[in-house]
Every structure is written in C-alpha cells, then in structure tokens.
Scaffold this active site. Structure first.
Site, PDB file in Angstrom:
ATOM      1  CG  HIS A   1     -22.193 -33.189  15.591  1.00  0.00           C
ATOM      2  ND1 HIS A   1     -22.761 -32.238  15.635  1.00  0.00           N
ATOM      3  CD2 HIS A   1     -22.561 -33.678  14.633  1.00  0.00           C
ATOM      4  CE1 HIS A   1     -24.383 -32.592  15.108  1.00  0.00           C
ATOM      5  NE2 HIS A   1     -24.148 -33.888  14.534  1.00  0.00           N
TER       6      HIS A   1
ATOM      7  CG  HIS B   1     -27.117 -28.712   8.598  1.00  0.00           C
ATOM      8  ND1 HIS B   1     -27.649 -27.632   8.642  1.00  0.00           N
ATOM      9  CD2 HIS B   1     -26.736 -29.778   8.053  1.00  0.00           C
ATOM     10  CE1 HIS B   1     -28.645 -28.607   6.997  1.00  0.00           C
ATOM     11  NE2 HIS B   1     -28.647 -29.848   7.183  1.00  0.00           N
TER      12      HIS B   1
ATOM     13  CG  HIS C   1     -25.142 -15.057   9.905  1.00  0.00           C
ATOM     14  ND1 HIS C   1     -26.447 -15.305   9.596  1.00  0.00           N
ATOM     15  CD2 HIS C   1     -25.796 -15.287  11.657  1.00  0.00           C
ATOM     16  CE1 HIS C   1     -27.323 -15.857  10.256  1.00  0.00           C
ATOM     17  NE2 HIS C   1     -26.717 -15.869  11.063  1.00  0.00           N
TER      18      HIS C   1
ATOM     19  CG  HIS D   1     -40.214 -29.051  21.769  1.00  0.00           C
ATOM     20  ND1 HIS D   1     -39.503 -29.757  20.779  1.00  0.00           N
ATOM     21  CD2 HIS D   1     -39.658 -29.090  22.417  1.00  0.00           C
ATOM     22  CE1 HIS D   1     -39.069 -30.522  20.295  1.00  0.00           C
ATOM     23  NE2 HIS D   1     -39.186 -30.181  21.643  1.00  0.00           N
TER      24      HIS D   1
END
Lengths: 309, 309
Positions: A96, A106, A140, A170
C-alpha cells in the site's frame, strides 16, 4: 523432498529477494522479518514494513500449514476434499503506497497437496485510487507476456477469472483493475510438476517488472488532502473485499492461522463515508471505468498464446 | 395493519426521536435524513451525521424489506425457513464519537415475519477504545433494569448471548464490553405480540439513558495523537467484526440491500498495524480486560429477574 517442500523452498527464496528489492526501492524504512512456528498449525516468515517513503505499509509473507481436515474455505469449492488431510504453502504480498496516485499491489501464489493430488493457485492484481491508462496497460501486458512464455499460461481466461474474483459483489464494482488469477491448476493424472513450478517461479519473477515502473511514475506526484481522503475511501473498499470475500483471508481466519500475518493485507488506514459521490468529470469519478472488466492489454489479444515448451 | 406495519410505525417514530436527540446532543452537525424505496427490495430512511462536535459519525436507519425467500444469513440459524417468503423491519444505530475516550455505541431491533410466525431480535452494546469501569457498570445496569421491567426480560441470558455474539473469533476477544443481545424472541403459539412490542419499545427508550451519561463524562477529555491512533486501531477491530461476523451486515449484503445504509455501521476512519502490542500497564493494554465476559452489572445478579407484568 516432497512437492510441498520444494515449493516452500522456492517461495522463501523469492520472499528474501522481493523484500530486499522493495526495501531498496523504498529507501526510507526497513522490513521487520519475523519467523514464526506453531506446533498445531505450521510455520512461516512475516516481513512487514510500515511508514516508509514509498510504502505506507508493505507485507510479504510465506507460510506452510497442514491439517487433518481441509477447511471450509477450500472444501466449499472442492467438496471432494471434505475430511481430507492437507498441506499448503503460499506466498502473499500486499503493498500500500503512501501516494494516492500510486496503486496498491497484491500477489499471491500457493500450493496445495492432499494425498497424491496437488495444485497451484495464485495471481497478481492492481488497485488504484486514481486511474491511469498507461499503468493499466503496462500491468496487463506484463502479465500477458508472462503467460505467453508458458505452455500452461492462459492470460485471457485468468484475466476473466481475476475480474470476476476481485469483484465486490454488493457494490457491483471490481476492487481494482484486475490482473490474472488462477486456481486449482494441476491436480490431474500426468500433470508435470516441474512445468507448473516454472510457471509460478516466472510469475514471481514478474512482480517487480509489473509494478515498479508504475511506482516510478506515481510515487512523487504532488497530492493534497482531497487526494488522500479519496485514497482512504478507496481503501475502505479494499478492506470490504478482503474481509467479506477474499478466499485466502477467510482460509486464514478459519484455520485460526497467524492472524497478524493474514491481515497484513489490510490497508494501514481506511475510511468510510455515507454515499460519497465524486463530482461528475472529476478524476475521482473517472476511476470507476477502471473498476470494471476491460481489455487493458490491447484488442489484439484474441485467445491464449500457445508457446511450445 | 399487520404486525410488521405496527412495528415499522414504532421504529420510524423512535428514529425521529433519537435522531433529534443525538443532533441536539452533538450541537455541531445535522443529520441528513433520506428516505429510499426500491421496488424489488423495500424502503427505509437513512439518517446520518458526519463530522459533528461529539460524533465523528452517527447513523440511525430504519428499513422494511421483504422477499420471496429468506436469505442464508437467516436460514443458517433457521433451516426451517429455507425457501419461505418473509417480511422484516428493523432499526439499527451506530455512533462513533470523535473523542477516543468516548465509546462507540450500537443498538438494533428487528422484527421478522413469515407466514403466521413472527419474532424479534435485537440488542445494545458498547465498544470503548479505553476502558472505564464506571461506564461499563452504568451501561450494564441500565440494561439490566430495562430487562427487569419486563416479564420477558432475561438480562443474564441476553448478556451471555451478547458476549458470545460480539466475539471476534479469530482474535479471541470481544468487540467491546458487550451489553445484551437476543434473537428469535417470540415465534411460539400463544406468544403475546403486544407484550413483545412493549419490551422492544422500552429497549429503545433506554438508548439515551444507557449512553448519554457516558458521553457526558468522556466527550471533552483531552487527548492527543497517541490516543487517536489507538482509537483507530480499535476501530479496525470493529470493522473486522462487522464485515466478517455481523449477521445484520451479512444479511444486508446478501439481500443486496441499500449498501450505503447497511455500512453506516463502519467506522469513519480505521487503522491496521502489524502486531501492535501496547506497553504493559498502559491504558491501551488495560482495555483488554474489558474485552472479555465480565459481570459488570454487579455480583448480586444471580439469575433472571422475574417481575410480574
């Protein structure tokens, strides 16, 4: 030496190399390097850096655990393993950065062995607070090139898996701009362990090439309270994903693993606000288009690149 | 008027009363009061205050939802309800004061109706960053007195349920110093709806008497960076509990409810550090003794207080 031991050896070596490299890159703070062992669980080494010049928090962990019964986080997707003993070893890293323009990174790779079955899982992904196309494309493309170097590599499939996996369901948005993610690679009669190991070793070798050029561009950009606040809000989403959905985190909490090691993935500081809506046209609103599936590596990617080994 | 409608009316009224009271008490910021409605889900009113003099963040929500199938968060504990349509209405409030000496407060009450079955759940609990015995005693005695006013009240049982429920299992520590919590109260043939309603109405009436005297003592205590940092770390634990274990939060996320409303329980700002160990004998270490089951209301409590109604 068992397969698990061979992979653990690889991972501990990569941990040392990466921790040294991140520490050099940071130039401000040092990693604490702490081996741990618990008879009922396993062992590992936790490497953490806090309050650096580049990294507000960085963690690179390796652990090896075993148990008499595969935990629910594993058996939910693999019901044939209920009640089976297992060994697992993995490396997990989360960085971070302090600068809100620099994305969090990550990666994890893990190896799971039960009876005569083994497989690998893992991936790399990037989570920006502000979107930069060139960063997304570089990230990528680096991952696509890694995949292209291996017969087993499946960039388009693993990218799609990553897009889906790192979705905050959610919120109906991705945690970041994705990357690649695969699970249960191997596990079939006749699978070549060395070939799988080589894919993973090369994935770990791609960490610095995927991430550091992006940090080079972002680590020293000017920012103020507005950018810091936005970063903290985005980190709140990161925390939501990790605690509600992340399989590795839930696996760790369910096995009552080394909690401090498992939760180094958490952001150092995170915020929640009620119904925060960035101004239309602002950079804060713009990041939303990075938080859904997009072919960042370029439209010329049409299918898995097959390279004979 | 159905039972659900009658409870919703009670809860909306209590929401107005409590929001007015908290706003007066804060004296610095006002609540946003936002009704919402979604055809597929239900409706509610979200009341939030941010950046107040006393409250860094406060939220008081009421919602009414219904569905064709009870969600997993309900059926996990109630397998007989799988596939059954349901209605639910509830009030939920979370207050995170700015001053690290002032504890966060949470309460919720909810009503669930399916077919001819109905029941109530709810509770109140307190989460300090620093432990004060007189606060813990006042809080628990107020709850015990509330229970003692009702034939249905079961302070010792509900306190034990709360201690267990609000445990961060992977940390083996409680989120705070507990309170009371009950679930599925009612639901039996012959249960008196009005008597249950009265218990809950009186529980809501106890919110201010349980919490404000504690805030009176703590809201203006001096503090510095050390206390603020500790508060943020403790709030990290709060976030962990809510996202990993809290049934109400998971219910909301699974039903794809009003996410912003559900997550007003999250702290405005929270921190995670690696293996933070407070100095032995420090106030930061001392709070640990508040984070395990303890008979704060006093040793004279030996069993449920039976008061004829």
């Amino acid at each position: 030496m068992t397969f698990t031991d061979a992979i653990a050896e690889l991972l501990y070596g990569e941990q040392r190399r990466l921790v040294d490299a991140f520490e050099d890159y940071d130039g401000g703070a040092s990693f604490r390097r702490e081996p741990w062992r618990r008879d009922d669980l396993g062992s590992g080494t936790v490497c953490t850096l806090e309050g650096g010049r580049v990294f507000e928090r960085a963690g690179v962990n390796v652990s090896s655990v075993s148990g008499a019964q595969a935990p629910p986080a594993i058996t939910a997707a693999n019901p044939d393993l209920v009640g089976k003993p297992f060994r697992a070893t993995g490396i997990s890293m989360v960085l971070h950065p302090l600068n809100p323009h620099a994305p969090s990174f990550h990666a994890n790779f893990r190896f799971f062995e039960t009876g005569r079955t083994w497989w690998f899982g893992g991936g790399l992904d990037l989570t920006p607070a502000y979107g930069y196309e060139e960063d997304a494309v570089h990230f990528h493309r680096t991952l696509r090139e890694w995949c292209a170097r291996h017969r087993l590599g499946r960039y388009p499939e693993w990218k799609a898996t990553c897009d889906e996996y790192f979705t905050i369901k959610h919120r109906k948005e991705m945690r970041g701009l994705g990357g690649v993610f695969f699970d249960r690679l191997g596990g079939q009669e006749g699978d070549d362990f060395a070939e799988h190991r080589s894919l993973v070793a090369d994935g770990l070798a791609s960490v610095l090439t995927a991430y550091l050029p992006i940090l080079d561009r972002r680590r020293d950009l000017p920012y103020g309270d507005r950018q810091r606040r936005w970063q903290l809000l985005r980190r709140g989403r990161y925390a939501e994903f990790n605690l509600v959905y992340d399989r590795g985190t839930l696996f760790g909490l369910q096995t009552r693993g080394n909690i401090e090691a498992i939760l180094i993935s958490m952001p150092p500081l995170a915020a929640w606000g009620y119904d925060v809506r960035p101004e239309p046209g602002s950079p804060e609103e713009d990041v939303r288009r990075f938080l859904r599936p997009h072919d960042w590596a370029g439209a010329e990617v049409r299918g898995p690149v097959e390279v004979s080994s």
